[in-house]
Design a protein around this motif. Sequence first.
Motif, PDB file in Angstrom:
ATOM      1  N   LEU A  94       1.003  -1.335   0.412  1.00 21.44           N
ATOM      2  CA  LEU A  94       0.136   0.539  -0.432  1.00 21.44           C
ATOM      3  C   LEU A  94       0.956   1.057   0.558  1.00 21.44           C
ATOM      4  N   THR A  95       0.642   2.394  -0.268  1.00 11.87           N
ATOM      5  CA  THR A  95       1.628   3.183  -0.548  1.00 11.87           C
ATOM      6  C   THR A  95       0.699   4.405  -0.615  1.00 11.87           C
ATOM      7  N   GLU A  96      -0.716   4.270  -0.982  1.00 13.93           N
ATOM      8  CA  GLU A  96      -2.136   5.516  -0.648  1.00 13.93           C
ATOM      9  C   GLU A  96      -1.583   6.508   0.623  1.00 13.93           C
ATOM     10  N   PRO A  97      -1.597   7.262   0.760  1.00 15.48           N
ATOM     11  CA  PRO A  97      -1.118   8.747   1.677  1.00 15.48           C
ATOM     12  C   PRO A  97      -1.793   8.477   3.199  1.00 15.48           C
ATOM     13  N   ALA A  98      -3.104   8.560   2.850  1.00 21.71           N
ATOM     14  CA  ALA A  98      -4.105   8.402   4.230  1.00 21.71           C
ATOM     15  C   ALA A  98      -3.329   7.164   4.436  1.00 21.71           C
ATOM     16  N   GLU A  99      -3.661   5.973   4.132  1.00 24.12           N
ATOM     17  CA  GLU A  99      -3.614   4.769   4.905  1.00 24.12           C
ATOM     18  C   GLU A  99      -1.750   4.534   4.723  1.00 24.12           C
ATOM     19  N   VAL A 100      -1.035   5.153   4.275  1.00 28.20           N
ATOM     20  CA  VAL A 100       0.442   4.803   5.160  1.00 28.20           C
ATOM     21  C   VAL A 100       0.335   5.604   6.586  1.00 28.20           C
ATOM     22  N   VAL A 101      -0.797   7.209   6.233  1.00 28.31           N
ATOM     23  CA  VAL A 101      -0.477   8.275   7.538  1.00 28.31           C
ATOM     24  C   VAL A 101      -1.055   7.259   8.696  1.00 28.31           C
TER      25      VAL A 101
END
Length: 174
Positions: free
Chosen positions: A138-145
Amino acid sequence: MNEFGKLFQTFQHSAWRLETRRGYASDREDATYREFVETGTVAWDLDDDWCRNMCAQTADGKRVGRVRIIDDPPTTGQLYLLDNAKRNSATGEDMRNLWRADAERLQLPAEDFWIFDSRVIALLHFDEADTLLRVELLTEPAEVVRYAQVRDAAIHHSSSFEHFTELVAARRHE
């Protein structure tokens, strides 16, 4: 899983894992697991690919760590991993533990994952027999945060494996 494996060679500054399972099929298949069940400890070998890579990565100043969620009382698999933390720590990994009740109170997800450089999540999918089925990157920014927040909470509320080992030993002798 080849892309996942390469992340351990190519990460730039940090690699961190949350381990939530009560045991892992891959551990139970290892000769060291049988040694642990029979003797209660293992003479860990630091001269394997994993250890050599982690030693090199941490010697380069990269941070590697984990928080392992532990039941009360711990399962055999969790006790094995608590002993295994000696090996991981010797490579420079920051090994920490958290009681499952505390993880649940903190509402940490019951998911195993690695987070690399605060930009890539490797979500580990297991079956009911604790066998790793696949890794989802996963690299989607909201998921990473979201996963980075889980990491921060887990680290903040966890104890070093040395201290945790003492806690477990004290509870076993009560």
